[in-house]
Design a protein around this motif. Structure first.
Motif, PDB file in Angstrom:
ATOM      1  N   PHE A  92       0.722  -1.132   0.086  1.00 13.48           N
ATOM      2  CA  PHE A  92       0.145  -0.090   0.092  1.00 13.48           C
ATOM      3  C   PHE A  92       0.788   1.117   0.055  1.00 13.48           C
ATOM      4  CE2 PHE A  92      -2.687  -3.227   2.005  1.00 13.48           C
ATOM      5  CZ  PHE A  92      -3.556  -3.401   1.195  1.00 13.48           C
ATOM      6  N   ASP A  93       2.261   1.097  -0.194  1.00 13.89           N
ATOM      7  CA  ASP A  93       3.181   2.423  -0.061  1.00 13.89           C
ATOM      8  C   ASP A  93       3.119   2.753  -1.779  1.00 13.89           C
ATOM      9  OD1 ASP A  93       4.578   4.449   0.694  1.00 13.89           O
ATOM     10  OD2 ASP A  93       6.404   3.203   0.827  1.00 13.89           O
ATOM     11  N   GLN A  94       2.214   3.385  -1.989  1.00 13.66           N
ATOM     12  CA  GLN A  94       2.047   3.739  -3.638  1.00 13.66           C
ATOM     13  C   GLN A  94       1.984   5.147  -3.944  1.00 13.66           C
ATOM     14  OE1 GLN A  94       2.329   1.518  -5.820  1.00 13.66           O
ATOM     15  NE2 GLN A  94       1.595  -0.600  -4.602  1.00 13.66           N
ATOM     16  N   VAL A  95       2.205   5.538  -4.947  1.00 12.56           N
ATOM     17  CA  VAL A  95       2.396   7.206  -5.340  1.00 12.56           C
ATOM     18  C   VAL A  95       0.799   7.239  -5.081  1.00 12.56           C
ATOM     19  CG1 VAL A  95       2.382   8.717  -7.237  1.00 12.56           C
ATOM     20  CG2 VAL A  95       4.015   6.830  -7.016  1.00 12.56           C
ATOM     21  N   TRP A  96       0.364   8.370  -4.756  1.00  9.59           N
ATOM     22  CA  TRP A  96      -0.809   8.955  -4.149  1.00  9.59           C
ATOM     23  C   TRP A  96      -1.691   9.167  -5.634  1.00  9.59           C
ATOM     24  CZ3 TRP A  96      -2.462  13.302  -6.583  1.00  9.59           C
ATOM     25  CH2 TRP A  96      -1.729  14.240  -7.016  1.00  9.59           C
ATOM     26  N   LEU A  97      -1.268   9.388  -6.722  1.00 10.38           N
ATOM     27  CA  LEU A  97      -2.086   9.362  -7.926  1.00 10.38           C
ATOM     28  C   LEU A  97      -2.782   7.965  -8.058  1.00 10.38           C
ATOM     29  CD1 LEU A  97      -2.691  10.932 -10.304  1.00 10.38           C
ATOM     30  CD2 LEU A  97      -0.574  10.273 -11.291  1.00 10.38           C
ATOM     31  N   LEU A  98      -2.289   6.817  -7.626  1.00  8.60           N
ATOM     32  CA  LEU A  98      -2.798   5.825  -7.849  1.00  8.60           C
ATOM     33  C   LEU A  98      -4.233   5.695  -7.198  1.00  8.60           C
ATOM     34  CD1 LEU A  98      -1.117   2.172  -7.741  1.00  8.60           C
ATOM     35  CD2 LEU A  98      -3.229   2.605  -6.277  1.00  8.60           C
ATOM     36  N   TYR A  99      -4.294   6.164  -6.004  1.00  9.76           N
ATOM     37  CA  TYR A  99      -5.536   6.164  -5.368  1.00  9.76           C
ATOM     38  C   TYR A  99      -6.446   7.158  -5.578  1.00  9.76           C
ATOM     39  CZ  TYR A  99      -2.667   3.665  -1.827  1.00  9.76           C
ATOM     40  OH  TYR A  99      -1.826   2.515  -1.147  1.00  9.76           O
ATOM     41  N   LEU A 100      -5.847   8.388  -6.135  1.00 13.17           N
ATOM     42  CA  LEU A 100      -6.740   9.202  -6.902  1.00 13.17           C
ATOM     43  C   LEU A 100      -7.463   8.533  -8.212  1.00 13.17           C
ATOM     44  CD1 LEU A 100      -7.929  12.104  -7.396  1.00 13.17           C
ATOM     45  CD2 LEU A 100      -5.798  12.593  -8.598  1.00 13.17           C
ATOM     46  N   GLY A 101      -6.506   7.932  -8.921  1.00 19.96           N
ATOM     47  CA  GLY A 101      -7.036   6.971 -10.145  1.00 19.96           C
ATOM     48  C   GLY A 101      -8.206   6.138  -9.746  1.00 19.96           C
TER      49      GLY A 101
END
Length: 306
Positions: free
Chosen positions: A143-152
């Motif tokens: 779950f430590d991912q670029v925040w854009l992934l969660y926005l996507g």
């Protein structure tokens, strides 16, 4: 194989699938409206280059994300003009636009950065959801991912809601299935299709930015490496259904992650075989070997009121 290694593989799968998920979501809307947007690869490459350039020039990756996303819109508008207004062949024009985007970004990259540059570019930061990051062994790796992934992910959910629960979504579906019925209802088929293609451009720009300033933090020539075509294949693989398309993107992401995962656990497989694996899966999907596909009835067919 340890649980930690499995967590690393899952995290890599999600990361590598993210640009496919973003671009395929926009492309699905476009195809549901009846436009086969074959220039998706060129839109992603344009977004990746513009995002990297703006981030490098300003030192602010958020500005890079904004410019990269918007830079894909003129490419989308060109595709829409050819496909909807001029009623040109959507496959031929899309491939032509992809070649144009590859040439333009390669030339601009060499002029600005130099042919062998590996200039580090300010990139988007990572973020872990508060509860999920505390899961033992898995939290940090998955779950430590670029925040854009969660926005996507949020955009994908909103897209699903709009497409299946609103009048706009119903009209877009009808544009790809029975455009004449849409015309008779008083709505503009051309306007709705333009809207769908422009949305696909925005999503492709986001996907390109995810690659250049979200994941790699640099730009290289042709760095999308066929991701736009894989996104189109994921739609076919998923039979033009959003949920199945998401699973197809994750499958392609897992296939791409294997080239890092298998050597890490001591399994020696020719690297060329692992690199081509996602494209083999895409070929299987396009060939119809996974079952019968049902495309929108008027997909890639220009509409004329006469």
């Amino acid at each position: 194989m340890s649980w930690e290694m499995m967590a690393v593989f899952i995290g890599s799968t999600i990361r590598l699938a993210a640009p496919l998920l973003l671009s395929a979501t926009g492309e699905l809307v476009s195809q549901r409206a009846g436009v086969l947007n074959m220039s998706l690869e060129g839109m992603m490459l344009t977004g990746a280059f513009a995002g990297a350039l703006a981030s490098w020039y300003t030192g602010n990756p958020l500005i890079g994300l904004l410019f990269g996303t918007l830079a894909a819109l003129p490419v989308a508008l060109l595709q829409a003009f050819f496909s909807i207004t001029l009623k040109a062949n959507q496959i031929v024009t899309g491939i032509g636009i992809n070649i144009l985007a590859l040439g333009a970004t390669t030339l601009a990259y060499r002029e600005i950065f130099g042919s062998r540059s590996s200039e580090a570019i300010p990139g988007l930061s990572k973020w872990s959801p508060p509860v999920l990051r505390d899961i033992p062994l898995w939290g940090d790796q998955v779950f430590d991912q670029v925040w854009l992934l969660y926005l996507g992910g949020l955009i994908i959910l909103l897209t699903a809601l709009v497409m299946h629960r609103t009048a706009l979504g119903l009209a877009l579906h009808a544009c790809g299935a029975e455009p004449r019925a849409v015309d008779k209802s008083g709505l503009s088929v051309a306007r709705l299709r333009y809207l769908a293609v422009l949305f696909s451009g925005l999503m492709a720009g986001l996907a390109g930015c995810f690659i250049s300033i979200g994941d790699i933090h640099t730009f290289t020539e042709g760095m999308t490496s066929g991701a736009g075509y894989l996104a189109i294949a994921a739609i076919i693989f998923g039979n033009w259904k959003l949920g199945r398309m998401v699973l197809a993107c994750l499958l392609f992401g897992a296939a791409a992650a294997l080239k890092f995962f298998l050597p890490a656990i001591g399994i020696q497989v020719p690297n060329a075989l692992l690199i081509m694996l996602p494209y083999v899966l895409a070929l299987i999907a396009v060939a119809g070997l996974i079952g019968r596909q049902t495309a929108p009835g008027s997909l890639a067919q220009p509409y004329s009121r006469s």
